[in-house]
Scaffold this active site. Structure first.
Site, short mmCIF file in Angstrom:
data_model
loop_
_atom_site.label_atom_id
_atom_site.label_comp_id
_atom_site.label_asym_id
_atom_site.label_seq_id
_atom_site.Cartn_x
_atom_site.Cartn_y
_atom_site.Cartn_z
N CYS A 194 -9.29 -3.03 13.24
CA CYS A 194 -10.69 -2.90 13.64
C CYS A 194 -10.89 -1.50 14.18
O CYS A 194 -9.93 -0.77 14.40
CB CYS A 194 -11.02 -3.89 14.75
SG CYS A 194 -10.68 -5.60 14.32
N ARG A 199 -12.18 0.99 8.85
CA ARG A 199 -11.17 0.16 9.51
C ARG A 199 -11.55 -1.32 9.52
O ARG A 199 -10.75 -2.17 9.93
CB ARG A 199 -10.97 0.61 10.96
CG ARG A 199 -10.42 2.00 11.09
CD ARG A 199 -10.31 2.40 12.55
NE ARG A 199 -9.31 1.62 13.23
CZ ARG A 199 -8.02 1.95 13.31
NH1 ARG A 199 -7.60 3.04 12.74
NH2 ARG A 199 -7.18 1.18 13.95
N TRP A 207 -12.47 -6.21 11.48
CA TRP A 207 -11.78 -6.71 10.29
C TRP A 207 -11.10 -7.98 10.77
O TRP A 207 -10.10 -7.93 11.48
CB TRP A 207 -10.77 -5.67 9.81
CG TRP A 207 -10.00 -6.09 8.61
CD1 TRP A 207 -8.72 -6.57 8.60
CD2 TRP A 207 -10.41 -6.04 7.26
NE1 TRP A 207 -8.33 -6.82 7.32
CE2 TRP A 207 -9.34 -6.52 6.48
CE3 TRP A 207 -11.59 -5.66 6.62
CZ2 TRP A 207 -9.41 -6.61 5.09
CZ3 TRP A 207 -11.66 -5.76 5.24
CH2 TRP A 207 -10.58 -6.22 4.50
N ASN A 242 -8.81 -3.85 19.26
CA ASN A 242 -8.19 -3.72 17.95
C ASN A 242 -6.75 -4.14 18.11
O ASN A 242 -6.07 -3.70 19.04
CB ASN A 242 -8.28 -2.27 17.47
CG ASN A 242 -7.38 -2.02 16.27
OD1 ASN A 242 -7.28 -2.87 15.39
ND2 ASN A 242 -6.75 -0.86 16.23
N GLY A 243 -6.26 -5.00 17.19
CA GLY A 243 -4.87 -5.45 17.27
C GLY A 243 -4.81 -6.96 17.22
O GLY A 243 -5.81 -7.63 16.93
N GLU A 282 6.45 -3.39 -10.16
CA GLU A 282 5.43 -2.77 -9.33
C GLU A 282 5.57 -1.24 -9.34
O GLU A 282 4.58 -0.51 -9.35
CB GLU A 282 5.51 -3.34 -7.90
CG GLU A 282 4.54 -2.74 -6.90
CD GLU A 282 3.07 -2.92 -7.24
OE1 GLU A 282 2.74 -3.63 -8.21
OE2 GLU A 282 2.24 -2.31 -6.55
N LYS A 319 2.54 1.16 -10.49
CA LYS A 319 2.00 2.25 -9.66
C LYS A 319 2.03 3.55 -10.44
O LYS A 319 1.08 4.33 -10.40
CB LYS A 319 2.85 2.45 -8.39
CG LYS A 319 2.66 1.56 -7.20
CD LYS A 319 1.31 1.46 -6.62
CE LYS A 319 0.46 0.50 -7.38
NZ LYS A 319 0.08 -0.73 -6.81
N GLU A 366 -0.77 3.54 -13.17
CA GLU A 366 -2.18 3.55 -12.78
C GLU A 366 -2.60 4.82 -12.05
O GLU A 366 -3.74 5.24 -12.21
CB GLU A 366 -2.56 2.29 -11.99
CG GLU A 366 -1.98 2.18 -10.62
CD GLU A 366 -2.41 0.91 -9.91
OE1 GLU A 366 -3.54 0.46 -10.08
OE2 GLU A 366 -1.58 0.37 -9.14
N HIS A 388 18.31 -5.24 -25.54
CA HIS A 388 17.77 -6.09 -26.59
C HIS A 388 16.59 -5.44 -27.31
O HIS A 388 15.77 -6.13 -27.91
CB HIS A 388 17.39 -7.46 -26.01
CG HIS A 388 18.58 -8.19 -25.45
ND1 HIS A 388 19.55 -8.74 -26.26
CD2 HIS A 388 19.00 -8.39 -24.18
CE1 HIS A 388 20.50 -9.28 -25.52
NE2 HIS A 388 20.19 -9.08 -24.23
N LYS A 417 -11.38 -1.38 -7.49
CA LYS A 417 -10.57 -2.01 -6.44
C LYS A 417 -10.61 -3.53 -6.56
O LYS A 417 -9.62 -4.19 -6.38
CB LYS A 417 -11.07 -1.56 -5.06
CG LYS A 417 -10.25 -2.07 -3.89
CD LYS A 417 -8.90 -1.39 -3.82
CE LYS A 417 -8.00 -1.99 -2.76
NZ LYS A 417 -6.57 -1.69 -3.03
C1 F6R Z 1 -2.86 -2.34 -8.61
C2 F6R Z 1 -3.89 -3.23 -8.12
C3 F6R Z 1 -4.33 -4.34 -9.01
C4 F6R Z 1 -4.64 -5.58 -8.17
C5 F6R Z 1 -5.26 -6.68 -9.05
C6 F6R Z 1 -5.48 -7.95 -8.26
O1 F6R Z 1 -2.57 -1.36 -7.67
O2 F6R Z 1 -4.36 -3.06 -7.05
O3 F6R Z 1 -3.38 -4.62 -9.99
O4 F6R Z 1 -3.45 -6.03 -7.61
O5 F6R Z 1 -6.47 -6.23 -9.57
O6 F6R Z 1 -6.32 -7.72 -7.17
P1 F6R Z 1 -6.33 -8.71 -5.94
O7 F6R Z 1 -5.00 -8.62 -5.29
O8 F6R Z 1 -7.46 -8.24 -5.08
O9 F6R Z 1 -6.57 -10.09 -6.50
#
Ligand code: F6R
Length: 613
Positions: A2, A27, A74, A100-101, A486, A490, A493, A509, A608
């Site tokens: 927060c 935040r 938050w 906050n916390g 992962e 990363k 993307e 294979h 996002k």
């Molecule tokens: C990659 C990334 C996406 C999300 C995916 C699911 O860095 O952020 O692959 O993981 O779109 O999103 P959430 O977790 O919000 O369901």
């Protein structure tokens, strides 16, 4: 996470508070509020939703006072609503407080205060602190606000940054911190407090950064910093040279880098307070055994997308290993179209940072139609998935601004490991003492991640080699395979470098045909029961001339393999290792992306939150 802000001076407090909150909205943004001393009492205005809802509240016009506190929330304890929004007051409205916390012993303190006749108006851990301070002042009318804050702080377990005002001292704001950021500054006749420097940067560039267990008394331009026993200490002063945009990123170049570096703290928030020190039991308050029948489920499905799918894969290994329940994992967009077999004895775990991903929501709804129980693991309180699920485990990672997930991934793994251990505990597949030992090991993860982040020179040097690569491979076995997946995601993307992940034994294979001297291959070879086998797979790659990069624990014998680079990471249990090992791969992707000139926080073509199927 927060944001808190406070002002005391000769100007009207509200504009300073709103301006500060606007700078802190990153935040948290599910509710906001201010409390201002009117001279006769404390007026509080709070609104659910973004800061704009508070800014348009007509009641603000009537707040003319020159001392006040503000908060942008938050949610962690209690859903976002006006009653749970900060500031909170004690029952007698003697004081108002923002926080906050996370207060880990809030249950115990609430019970104690309720037994003493205190009535609560919210579900939050924060109100417990407000009531505690108010209660101390009611018991001893001579107690000064700062003394009451110090006494209360000694009773709190967990993390807090607090700003508090009191009716009987209209020019004073008291701040206190432990494991949550708090800065103070002065500007002319005014004193200010905030969670983060951007909130006060328009007023001053000279800030006092509080340390843990310090309390600051702000009275106009006078700042007095004490330790928790009231001894005056020398304040840590810093002159800020960054501009505002840089300051919002905490001095980091991008939000992603900031979020990567936040991992030690947010992991501590996700893992902390889960072990009952009296009983030695792992406590997941969120899951009530009887109500959700989790003791008797005979099958688990994990449904998720993208990065969340990768943390879900770790959960598969963890639940099968510790709780001995068969687990299937599905990419959420596939789940309901493949006619999966599930019924009332099935547990479906939906994993989603946002809690708003359309495919994961649809998969969870489908599971509920078939009478399965749904547990959501999400970062966003009161998100659609959180509201609709039978139970929710929150990751306490705070808002993630960068499109690419980093801190929320490692927090998801931590939360899912806790869920797996809890299932093992309630089903009796592990003794409580075994669970407690493992949770203890989890408590070391924040420091282990901090150790990784403390020295990134090898990663930076390797990124320079990868800058012009066309393809890269990532290998891992067992729980290290999701780490590899992962790592490759990363890299793809944010740097647009083509990267593929395989279980280490699978490369021969087919994909091994692609390996030549120019292709970097990252292998995660941290301690595991298949460690020797993973190294044999690395040897297969080395024989074809690939560039060998290893993520390994210090002192590992590579059995004759001569790696081109080793990223050393601290050793932990193999089911916790994805938390530590992934961090180094996040940073590798980050440095390659910046070397290639990519916009790390906003990668092309990506959003996002994906709210379409
Ligand atoms: C990659 C990334 C996406 C999300 C995916 C699911 O860095 O952020 O692959 O993981 O779109 O999103 P959430 O977790 O919000 O369901």
């Amino acid at each position: 996470m927060c944001g808190i802000v406070a002002y005391t001076g000769d100007g009207r407090a509200v504009p300073y508070l709103l301006d500060g909150l606007a700078r802190l909205e990153y935040r948290g943004y599910d509710s906001a509020g201010v409390a201002v001393h009117s001279g006769a009492g404390i007026d509080v205005v709070r609104r659910t939703g973004k800061l704009a809802a508070l800014e348009s509240a007509a009641e603000l016009d009537a707040l003319g006072g020159t001392t006040g506190i503000g908060h942008t929330r938050w949610a962690t304890h209690g859903k976002p609503c006006d009653a749970n929004a900060h500031p909170h007051v004690d029952a007698a409205r003697r004081i108002a407080l923002v926080h906050n916390g996370i207060i880990e012993n809030h249950h115990e303190l609430r019970a104690e205060l309720e037994a003493g006749g205190v009535e609560f108006g919210s579900d939050t851990d924060t109100e417990v602190v407000a009531q505690l301070i108010g209660h101390l002042m009611a018991r001893d009318p001579d107690l000064r606000l700062a003394d009451a804050v110090r006494t209360a702080a000694k009773r709190l377990d967990g993390a807090f940054a607090l700003a508090v005002i009191a009716v009987d001292d209209p020019d004073l704001v008291v701040g206190a911190r432990r494991a949550a950021p708090l800065v103070a500054g002065t500007s002319g006749a005014a004193g200010l407090l905030a969670s983060d420097i951007p909130a006060i940067l328009a007023e001053t560039r000279d800030v006092v950064v509080l340390d843990d267990d310090q309390v600051v008394e702000v009275r106009g331009p006078d700042l007095v910093v004490t330790d928790i026993d009231g001894e005056v200490v020398e304040a840590r002063r810093t002159h800020i040279t960054w501009d505002l945009e840089a300051a919002e990123k905490g001095g980091y170049e991008t939000f992603m880098l900031k979020e990567i570096h936040e991992q030690p703290r947010v992991l501590a928030d996700t893992i902390g307070g889960r072990l009952d020190t009296d009983t030695g039991q792992l406590v997941l308050d969120e899951l009530r055994t009887d109500e959700h029948g989790l003791k008797t489920v005979d099958k688990v499905f994990v449904v998720a997308c993208g990065t969340s799918y990768h943390s879900g894969l770790v959960a598969k290994y963890a639940i099968e290993h510790w709780a001995r329940i068969p687990v299937e994992i599905d990419v959420a967009s596939e789940f309901r179209y493949r006619d999966p077999v599930l019924d009332a004895q099935t547990l479906v775990i939906g994993v989603s940072q946002s809690g708003e991903t359309a495919d994961t929501i649809a998969a969870c709804r489908y599971a509920q139609e078939l009478k399965a129980k749904v547990v959501a693991v999400t970062n966003v309180v009161d998100s659609t998935m959180a509201r609709e699920a039978d139970a929710v485990i929150y990751t306490h990672a705070g808002p993630e601004v960068s499109v690419a997930a980093s801190k929320t991934f490692t927090c998801q793994i931590a939360a899912l490991d806790l869920l797996a251990l809890w299932l093992a505990q309630v089903r009796g597949t592990l003794y409580s003492s075994e669970v407690a030992t493992l949770v203890d090991q989890m408590h070391r993860l924040p420091d282990q991640v901090a150790a990784v982040l403390a020295d990134l020179t090898e990663v930076e040097a390797e990124a320079a080699v990868w800058k012009d690569a066309a393809d890269a491979f990532y290998l891992g076995r067992g729980p290290a395979f999701p780490t590899a997946l992962e790592g490759a995601l990363k890299m793809k993307e944010i740097s647009y470098l083509h990267a593929e992940a395989y279980p280490s034994g699978e490369l021969k294979h087919g994909p091994l045909a692609l390996i030549d001297d120019d292709v970097p291959v990252v292998s995660v070879v941290t301690a595991s029961k298949v460690h020797a086998k993973t190294l044999s797979n690395v040897a297969e790659v080395a024989a074809r001339g690939g560039r060998i990069v290893l993520v390994a624990n210090p002192g590992t014998d590579f059995g004759g393999i001569e790696p081109d680079r080793v990223f050393e990471v601290p050793e932990t249990h193999e089911l916790f290792a994805p938390v530590v090992d992934s961090v180094v791969l996040q940073v590798l992707a980050y440095y390659v992306a910046t070397a290639r000139g990519c916009n790390v926080d906003k990668p092309r073509n990506l959003a996002k939150t994906v709210t379409v199927e």
